[in-house]
Each structure stands twice: as C-alpha cells, then as structure tokens.
Design a protein around this motif. Sequence first.
Motif, PDB file in Angstrom:
ATOM      1  N   UNK A 191       0.831  -1.202   0.000  1.00 30.94           N
ATOM      2  CA  UNK A 191       0.000   0.000   0.000  1.00 30.94           C
ATOM      3  C   UNK A 191       0.864   1.250   0.000  1.00 30.94           C
ATOM      4  N   UNK A 192       0.370   2.275  -0.692  1.00 33.11           N
ATOM      5  CA  UNK A 192       0.972   3.600  -0.661  1.00 33.11           C
ATOM      6  C   UNK A 192      -0.013   4.551  -0.002  1.00 33.11           C
TER       7      UNK A 192
ATOM      8  N   UNK B 229       3.859  21.064  10.100  1.00 33.77           N
ATOM      9  CA  UNK B 229       3.226  20.110   9.177  1.00 33.77           C
ATOM     10  C   UNK B 229       2.651  20.763   7.926  1.00 33.77           C
ATOM     11  N   UNK B 230       2.473  22.081   7.945  1.00 35.33           N
ATOM     12  CA  UNK B 230       1.810  22.731   6.808  1.00 35.33           C
ATOM     13  C   UNK B 230       2.610  22.538   5.522  1.00 35.33           C
ATOM     14  N   UNK B 231       1.900  22.092   4.472  1.00 33.42           N
ATOM     15  CA  UNK B 231       2.443  21.839   3.133  1.00 33.42           C
ATOM     16  C   UNK B 231       3.464  20.709   3.127  1.00 33.42           C
ATOM     17  N   UNK B 232       3.374  19.791   4.096  1.00 31.17           N
ATOM     18  CA  UNK B 232       4.164  18.570   4.048  1.00 31.17           C
ATOM     19  C   UNK B 232       3.418  17.505   3.252  1.00 31.17           C
ATOM     20  N   UNK B 233       4.144  16.814   2.402  1.00 37.31           N
ATOM     21  CA  UNK B 233       3.637  15.637   1.704  1.00 37.31           C
ATOM     22  C   UNK B 233       4.234  14.409   2.361  1.00 37.31           C
ATOM     23  N   UNK B 234       3.374  13.535   2.851  1.00 40.05           N
ATOM     24  CA  UNK B 234       3.832  12.295   3.484  1.00 40.05           C
ATOM     25  C   UNK B 234       3.529  11.117   2.566  1.00 40.05           C
ATOM     26  N   UNK B 235       4.552  10.352   2.267  1.00 45.51           N
ATOM     27  CA  UNK B 235       4.389   9.125   1.484  1.00 45.51           C
ATOM     28  C   UNK B 235       4.865   7.955   2.339  1.00 45.51           C
ATOM     29  N   UNK B 236       3.951   7.032   2.608  1.00 49.84           N
ATOM     30  CA  UNK B 236       4.262   5.872   3.441  1.00 49.84           C
ATOM     31  C   UNK B 236       4.050   4.596   2.638  1.00 49.84           C
ATOM     32  N   UNK B 237       5.039   3.750   2.646  1.00 48.93           N
ATOM     33  CA  UNK B 237       4.915   2.424   2.029  1.00 48.93           C
ATOM     34  C   UNK B 237       4.628   1.416   3.132  1.00 48.93           C
ATOM     35  N   UNK B 238       3.546   0.674   2.973  1.00 51.20           N
ATOM     36  CA  UNK B 238       3.168  -0.376   3.928  1.00 51.20           C
ATOM     37  C   UNK B 238       3.162  -1.721   3.205  1.00 51.20           C
ATOM     38  N   UNK B 239       3.885  -2.675   3.737  1.00 46.97           N
ATOM     39  CA  UNK B 239       3.932  -4.022   3.169  1.00 46.97           C
ATOM     40  C   UNK B 239       3.438  -4.991   4.237  1.00 46.97           C
ATOM     41  N   UNK B 240       2.348  -5.697   3.934  1.00 51.20           N
ATOM     42  CA  UNK B 240       1.733  -6.613   4.887  1.00 51.20           C
ATOM     43  C   UNK B 240       1.760  -8.029   4.335  1.00 51.20           C
ATOM     44  N   UNK B 241       2.281  -8.950   5.133  1.00 51.44           N
ATOM     45  CA  UNK B 241       2.380 -10.350   4.732  1.00 51.44           C
ATOM     46  C   UNK B 241       1.422 -11.195   5.554  1.00 51.44           C
ATOM     47  N   UNK B 242       0.520 -11.924   4.879  1.00 44.35           N
ATOM     48  CA  UNK B 242      -0.349 -12.866   5.556  1.00 44.35           C
ATOM     49  C   UNK B 242       0.408 -14.141   5.877  1.00 44.35           C
ATOM     50  N   UNK B 243       0.348 -14.576   7.130  1.00 48.99           N
ATOM     51  CA  UNK B 243       1.116 -15.746   7.560  1.00 48.99           C
ATOM     52  C   UNK B 243       0.202 -16.936   7.822  1.00 48.99           C
ATOM     53  N   UNK B 244      -0.875 -16.734   8.565  1.00 48.32           N
ATOM     54  CA  UNK B 244      -1.910 -17.758   8.745  1.00 48.32           C
ATOM     55  C   UNK B 244      -3.259 -17.093   8.514  1.00 48.32           C
ATOM     56  N   UNK B 245      -4.349 -17.837   8.722  1.00 54.02           N
ATOM     57  CA  UNK B 245      -5.671 -17.234   8.539  1.00 54.02           C
ATOM     58  C   UNK B 245      -6.072 -16.349   9.711  1.00 54.02           C
TER      59      UNK B 245
ATOM     60  N   UNK C 165       1.783  -9.727   9.490  1.00 53.06           N
ATOM     61  CA  UNK C 165       2.775  -8.759   9.952  1.00 53.06           C
ATOM     62  C   UNK C 165       2.959  -7.681   8.899  1.00 53.06           C
ATOM     63  N   UNK C 166       2.934  -6.424   9.335  1.00 52.83           N
ATOM     64  CA  UNK C 166       3.122  -5.297   8.435  1.00 52.83           C
ATOM     65  C   UNK C 166       4.391  -4.532   8.766  1.00 52.83           C
ATOM     66  N   UNK C 167       4.955  -3.890   7.743  1.00 59.59           N
ATOM     67  CA  UNK C 167       6.151  -3.072   7.904  1.00 59.59           C
ATOM     68  C   UNK C 167       5.938  -1.754   7.181  1.00 59.59           C
ATOM     69  N   UNK C 168       6.340  -0.636   7.830  1.00 58.27           N
ATOM     70  CA  UNK C 168       6.098   0.699   7.283  1.00 58.27           C
ATOM     71  C   UNK C 168       7.407   1.435   7.056  1.00 58.27           C
ATOM     72  N   UNK C 169       7.456   2.190   5.971  1.00 61.07           N
ATOM     73  CA  UNK C 169       8.551   3.117   5.692  1.00 61.07           C
ATOM     74  C   UNK C 169       7.917   4.501   5.542  1.00 61.07           C
ATOM     75  N   UNK C 170       8.233   5.426   6.462  1.00 54.50           N
ATOM     76  CA  UNK C 170       7.657   6.767   6.448  1.00 54.50           C
ATOM     77  C   UNK C 170       8.628   7.741   5.778  1.00 54.50           C
ATOM     78  N   UNK C 171       8.100   8.567   4.873  1.00 48.74           N
ATOM     79  CA  UNK C 171       8.910   9.611   4.243  1.00 48.74           C
ATOM     80  C   UNK C 171       8.114  10.912   4.216  1.00 48.74           C
ATOM     81  N   UNK C 172       8.839  12.021   4.041  1.00 46.04           N
ATOM     82  CA  UNK C 172       8.204  13.339   4.020  1.00 46.04           C
ATOM     83  C   UNK C 172       8.911  14.231   3.014  1.00 46.04           C
TER      84      UNK C 172
END
Length: 295
Positions: free
Chosen positions: A81-82, A101-117, A121-128
């Motif tokens: 996800x973006x 925070x005014x006029x900040x653009x935040x782009x976050x990459x989220x990667x989520x792996x399904x392990x069982x039903x 587990x998800x992992x995030x990379x935050x950028x600005x």
Amino acid sequence: MQLSVKGRGCKRECTTETLKYREEFCHQRQAMLPCRVAATRPIFAILFLTLLPLFPLRAQGNYEVQVYPGETQDPHTTMVELHSNFTIQGSKGITNGVLGTEHQLHETIEITQGITNWFETGFYIFTSAQSGQGWQWVGDHIRPRVRVPEEWNWPVGVSLSLEFGYQRYRFSPDTWTLEIRPIIDKNIGRWYLAFNPVLDRSFHGPSVNQGVVFSPNFKAGYNFTKKIQGGIEYYGSIGPITGFDPLRNQEQQIVPAIDLDLSPKWEFNFGVGVGITQATDHLLVKMILGRRFGK
C-alpha cells in the motif's frame, strides 16, 4: 496507524527546553493560554510558567490515516500500500527543531504479509517532502496483528494490532512509540461500521510522562453499489486514560471519505480531513492505493 507517527502529550516536568518548545508552539497554534505577558504584570508571567506544563501539546504525524478493518491478510499473500497525505493547513515553521506540518507531503509504504488465517505482519517506511527540506526518510514501524478466526462465528470482526517503531525527532519529538489497536467491525446490510479504540504510549520524548493516551478511530460507510462506498472517518487523541485533556487541547478530525472496490487485487481510499479543535491540523487530503499479490 493516526499515525500513525505519534508525538502526543506533554512532559510534566518543567524543563527549560520543554517550556521553550511549548511557548513557540503556542504562538503557532493560538492555544488557549496567551504566550505574551506584559512586563508590567510579572505575576501573570510566573503563573503562566507554573501552569504551562499541565497543558498538552501535539506533534501530529499524518503518515497513515486509516481506520483498520477486522480482517487480516490471507496466508501466503502480500498487500503493498501507498499512503499519500498532504497537509494543506497545519502548524508552521520550525519549533524547537521540529518541522511544522503545513504543506508537508507524506508518502508511506506499507507491506503486509499474511502468515496464517489469523496472523499477519506489516512493515512501514515513512517519508516526508516539503519545500526547502527536500525528500527525507522519517522512520520505520513494524506491526504484527492477530484476529479471531472466521470459523469461531463471532457476531463481529475482532482483531488486535501492535505497532512499534522509530521516527526522527525532526518530524516527531516522541521518537520511540507503541500503538495498541483493538479492532471491531461489522457489516449491517449496506452499512459498514468499524471502531478502533487505540492506546498510544511514548517511550522517548516529551509525552513519556503522559503514560497511555486514548486515541479512538471510527468509520461509518454506506455501500451505494457493490464497488462504491462513501462514509465518514473520525480520528481523535483525547488524552491520557487517567484523565482526558480539555476539549480544545484534544485532537479531533473528521474525514469524509470514499472507498472503491474495483478488483479483488486493488483497494482505493480517498478523503479530506477537517480538524475541529485548535490542537489539530486543520485541513489535509489523504489517499490509499493498495495492490494484493499472491494466490
């Protein structure tokens, strides 16, 4: 995660650095207490400096603006996800080394792996990105989550997320934080309801002495068609569980939003957030674009 990267609350101890940070922040947010005291009335200056540590200040982090659903990612599948969020009207300038925070653009990459039903587990990379600051790495979080399996046949969806990570002081004075997010959701006819009674905890920064902070999130959506849902999202941070903040010092944000279910492999969410208290960024635009991979 209304944070999300989170830097909430205030330090109870009256240090010089803390007082300087809050006084500058108060000017920018037009907080409830005046930040200028006439030199001819020093008694009010003394009173102000004495009471200031009792009032919380916020350092918002609009990196992931989302109300979580109860379901987890299917096993052996991956969701990428973006999260794109732009603050149109928020805090300005630099306060004690922390960017506004005014006029900040935040782009976050989220990667989520399904392990069982019932586990993912998800992992995030935050950028600005911001004019004059360039594009910068903000921090990373990890988020394991478990759910009640469908075969238990509970009347509502229930899951629990734990999110822990680091964010640079330049973007949040609370650099190490934990989020505990219970998740409850339910479909009722064409209506979809979700409630996330989030508990936040800072381990390094001015909010440490606040303890556990209650940050509820809520979503009510209506399915106009099988592919289009419109609704309202709410994001708040109302203070320590031992005693909530005054209303004007709480974070309260309403986000009219739309969700598109165009394909089993894609997700799309768009909303416009309006802050309704002095302590909240007043206007932002957010979008989530997700793609599923695997079986």
